[in-house]
Each structure stands twice: as C-alpha cells, then as structure tokens.
Design a protein around this motif. Structure first.
Motif, PDB file in Angstrom:
ATOM      1  N   LYS A 193       3.268   9.401  -4.203  1.00 27.46           N
ATOM      2  CA  LYS A 193       2.510   8.326  -4.848  1.00 27.46           C
ATOM      3  C   LYS A 193       3.248   7.778  -6.072  1.00 27.46           C
ATOM      4  O   LYS A 193       2.784   7.913  -7.210  1.00 27.46           O
ATOM      5  CB  LYS A 193       1.108   8.816  -5.230  1.00 27.46           C
ATOM      6  N   VAL A 231       0.807  -1.221   0.000  1.00 31.90           N
ATOM      7  CA  VAL A 231       0.000   0.000   0.000  1.00 31.90           C
ATOM      8  C   VAL A 231       0.840   1.270   0.000  1.00 31.90           C
ATOM      9  O   VAL A 231       0.297   2.371  -0.059  1.00 31.90           O
ATOM     10  CB  VAL A 231      -0.973   0.036   1.210  1.00 31.90           C
ATOM     11  N   SER A 241       2.583   2.793  -2.184  1.00 29.20           N
ATOM     12  CA  SER A 241       2.476   3.680  -3.345  1.00 29.20           C
ATOM     13  C   SER A 241       1.239   4.570  -3.295  1.00 29.20           C
ATOM     14  O   SER A 241       1.085   5.462  -4.136  1.00 29.20           O
ATOM     15  CB  SER A 241       2.470   2.863  -4.649  1.00 29.20           C
ATOM     16  N   ASN A 242       0.351   4.367  -2.317  1.00 26.64           N
ATOM     17  CA  ASN A 242      -0.798   5.259  -2.136  1.00 26.64           C
ATOM     18  C   ASN A 242      -0.427   6.525  -1.373  1.00 26.64           C
ATOM     19  O   ASN A 242      -1.275   7.403  -1.183  1.00 26.64           O
ATOM     20  CB  ASN A 242      -1.915   4.535  -1.387  1.00 26.64           C
ATOM     21  N   PHE A 243       0.822   6.620  -0.922  1.00 27.83           N
ATOM     22  CA  PHE A 243       1.266   7.729  -0.091  1.00 27.83           C
ATOM     23  C   PHE A 243       2.539   8.339  -0.682  1.00 27.83           C
ATOM     24  O   PHE A 243       3.089   7.847  -1.658  1.00 27.83           O
ATOM     25  CB  PHE A 243       1.546   7.241   1.339  1.00 27.83           C
ATOM     26  N   LYS A 256      -9.258   9.526   5.621  1.00 21.24           N
ATOM     27  CA  LYS A 256      -9.634  10.031   4.298  1.00 21.24           C
ATOM     28  C   LYS A 256     -11.094   9.724   3.983  1.00 21.24           C
ATOM     29  O   LYS A 256     -11.890  10.608   3.697  1.00 21.24           O
ATOM     30  CB  LYS A 256      -8.724   9.411   3.225  1.00 21.24           C
ATOM     31  N   HIS A 300      -5.123   0.187   5.409  1.00 23.21           N
ATOM     32  CA  HIS A 300      -5.223   1.601   5.056  1.00 23.21           C
ATOM     33  C   HIS A 300      -6.240   1.869   3.942  1.00 23.21           C
ATOM     34  O   HIS A 300      -6.437   3.012   3.556  1.00 23.21           O
ATOM     35  CB  HIS A 300      -3.844   2.128   4.656  1.00 23.21           C
ATOM     36  N   LEU A 301      -6.867   0.823   3.430  1.00 20.48           N
ATOM     37  CA  LEU A 301      -7.929   0.994   2.446  1.00 20.48           C
ATOM     38  C   LEU A 301      -9.215   0.457   3.055  1.00 20.48           C
ATOM     39  O   LEU A 301      -9.290  -0.711   3.428  1.00 20.48           O
ATOM     40  CB  LEU A 301      -7.600   0.248   1.146  1.00 20.48           C
TER      41      LEU A 301
END
Length: 411
Positions: free
Chosen positions: A171, A149, A151-153, A248, A361-362
C-alpha cells in the motif's frame, strides 16, 4: 515431489468490513456462486497432482469449520484437510511460523499459501511450472489493476525479462506499479528461515523500544516478509491473465459471484444446478435444487439462488445473491443486491444497488457527491413491504422496511 497448501482464514475478531453478512457466517464460509468462498480455493488445489494436504490456519473456534471439513473431506478425497487454530491472532506470517512443525511434517518440497478472501482463476499449476523453470524460492501471483486503485494493494516492481521481483511495497503512498499482489504464493522450505529472521529482527526492535510483548510476535506476510524476499534472489512473479479480485467488503461478494459463475458457465454449461438459457433465464444463473422459482420469473445474468428460496411470478432478479429461505414475491425487482437468510421482499417492491464490475475494486459509489454503498445488502430476516423501494442501502438484521429508503445504513 510432494506439496502442501495453507489457506489463511483469519478469525472472529476480523471481518468487520464484511458485516452485516459476517454476523451469521464467517466470511470464508459465505456462499458465492453456490459454494463457500473457501471451496473455490480447495477446488483449484484439487487440480494440483502432487498436493497431499491442505491446512487452514486461523483463530476461529474449532466448531466453526466442523461441518465444512466433513463435507470437504468427501468432496476432495485426494488430499486431507485440517484446521489449525492459533491461540490468538499472530498475523499472516506469524501463524505460518507458529505451525511450522505441522506444515513441514512429511517433508513437503513446496508450500502454497493462499489468502481465503481471494477470488481468482487460481493458476496454481502455472505457478508450479514457473517455480521449477526458474528454480525459484518463491513465486507470487500478480495481476494488473487500474493505476488509480493500485495503492490500495501491495505493489510489485518486476524485471520484465526475467520476471524477478525487484521491489515490493505494501500500500504505497505514491504510485510505483499497477502490478499488484494477488494473495497467492508458492514457497520452498526456506520461507521459514526468512520468517525466523524477521521474527528475530522484530524482537530486537521491541527490546530497544518496548511497547507490547504480544505485538512483538505478530508478523505480517506482506509487510514483514515479502519486502525481505524482494531483496534476495529467487523471488519471481507469475502475472495472471485470468480474473482476480478480493472479497473484502460485503458488497464485493456480488462481482465475485459473477466471476465464478461466468467461469463455471464457460467451462461446463451443463454443471449441476446451473440453469439452462431460456426466455426467462439469462445465464449464468445458479439455482439450488431445493429452491422454488416460478417459470415466469426472469433471472440473470449472474444470479445465485440458495436453498429453499422462493421466487414468485413476474419477479426480476439480476446480479444478485439470494441465500437460504429468502422469498421474492410476485413482480418484485432485485438488482445488484444480497438477500441474507430469511429475507422477504414484498410484491412490486424494488431492492437495488448500483452497477459494480469486476474491475471496480471499491464497492462504493457517489450519489449527489456522497460516497454510498454500491450493493444493497439486506441482513438476516429483513422484511420489505409491498411496493417499497430500497436503493444503495445496508439493512441490519430483523428490520421491517415499510417506507422507501435510499443511501442509508438502517440500524
């Protein structure tokens, strides 16, 4: 040496991922663990001895924060709190630059900048210690996440010996690091020189390729500024070992609620409104003093019950947030869910989501090969009939649910 802090609160044209909860209240004022999200950051800032002023920067109407500012002034008398409204969305760095005179008034030596939607242990004094020890120009909070995860940040590459940031990518399309940007920063005054240089470069770019004059003024801290800092000296990362996650989406409020409640329980089990452990209370559980809970209802762990809520005999509530004026009738079941203001859950009904943890985190899960909402969210004044089952659903305001539903968004 005096410090200031800026909390970036966004504005009314954002927060779409937090719907339907943000239809009633801005995300930053949504109650998590019994307090508005913003209050958790203010509480952490109140423990910084040199801090004298906190500025909220965003583009909500001034009236949005009027009551919150009045209440916060009483709760945190050791610093002043002001709201600075942007005339339009300027980006996370554009707002800082626009209000640079107000921020620099009083000649502060250091500036904390915090994203309002960050849920964490806020190791601010530890960041201050690193700032002084390294004679830094900037310190960023970093935290580790699963590589899947990351790469989402925003991803940070640091020198493991010096803790210096050597590379930063927002990202990235491929994996470069599982050390990510935690959304909390400590800068010295030179940050405004860096933002000014980025602003000039962006203006040159738009002069060469004009698209939109207003777009040229938008500057983003992550994409436009941190990359520049990583190319210079004096930029370090403090890697936290404490908890961290972003708030989020609406569903992410449930694990954030759990993290803050667990922190409160571990540091002060006798904190006001924190229910004592018993056969029917599995801590941590926050119950507003105006709420009514039948002694045979079982609550917890990780439950927040808001003002004037009513929970009847035999009900079971776990991993959930219940806002003001909600009602859970006898023998009903609420799990991994958020009940917004005025929601009514009938007798023997079930409102449930799927398990979600702090490291997830999703806020989505897979059901029969389809991605669906993990947390069930019932918006304002939704009524759930007796013996009705709702699972992994988002229900918009003022709906009466009289049949079982699963994996749906009910408009």
């Amino acid at each position: 040496m005096a410090s200031k802090a800026v909390i970036l609160v966004g504005g009314g044209t954002r927060g779409t991922r937090f719907r339907p909860l943000s239809l009633d209240v801005p995300k930053v004022l949504f109650p998590v663990a019994g307090r508005p999200i913003l209050s958790h950051a203010l509480s952490a800032l109140s423990k910084v001895p040199t801090l004298k002023e906190v500025l909220l920067i965003g583009f909500f109407d001034d009236s949005v924060f009027k009551d919150f500012l009045a209440d916060s002034a009483k709760e945190f008398p050791n610093f002043t709190i002001k709201y600075l409204r942007e005339y339009r969305a300027l980006g996370t760095a554009g707002g800082l630059y626009h209000f640079r005179d107000a921020i620099l008034r009083g000649n502060p030596y250091r500036l904390f900048v915090i994203h309002a939607d960050v849920c964490c242990s806020f190791p601010l004094n530890e960041m201050l210690e690193m700032f002084e020890e390294k004679e830094a120009k900037a310190v960023i909070l970093g935290t580790r996440v699963d590589p899947e995860v990351a790469s989402n940040f925003g991803c940070i590459v640091m020198d493991p010996h010096t803790k210096k940031v050597v590379h930063y990518v927002e990202k990235p399309q491929s994996h470069i690091s599982n050390l990510i940007n935690g959304g909390v920063y400590l800068f010295d005054r030179s940050i405004f020189d860096v933002i000014g240089a980025a602003r000039s470069a962006r203006a040159e770019q738009f002069r060469a390729d004009p698209i939109d004059d207003e777009e040229a003024e938008i500057l983003r801290l992550e994409q436009d500024i941190l990359v520049r800092l990583a190319q210079a000296d004096g930029f370090y990362v403090y890697e936290t070992r404490g908890f961290w996650r972003q708030i989020k989406t609406a569903g992410s409020a449930v694990p954030a609620n759990a993290l803050y409640l667990q922190k409160l329980f571990q540091t002060d089990i006798y904190a006001p409104n924190l229910a004592r452990a018993s056969a029917f209370i599995v801590p941590p559980v926050y119950i507003d003093p105006t709420a009514t809970v039948d002694p045979t209802a079982k609550l917890g762990p990780n439950v927040s019950v808001g003002p004037r809520a009513k929970i009847a005999a035999g009900a079971r509530v776990k991993e959930a947030i219940l806002l003001e004026d909600t009602e859970v009738k006898h023998d009903a079941f609420v799990l991994y869910s958020i009940l917004a203001r005025g929601v009514k859950v009938g007798a023997w009904a079930r409102v449930e989501g799927s398990p979600i943890t702090a490291v997830d985190h999703l806020a989505m899960t897979s059901k029969n090969g389809v991605r669906v909402q993990s947390v069930s969210i019932l918006a304002t004044d939704v009524a759930v009939g007796d013996e009705v089952r709702i699972q992994n659903c988002v229900v918009l305001p003022h709906k009466d649910i009289k049949v079982d539903v699963e994996n749906e968004i009910i408009m």
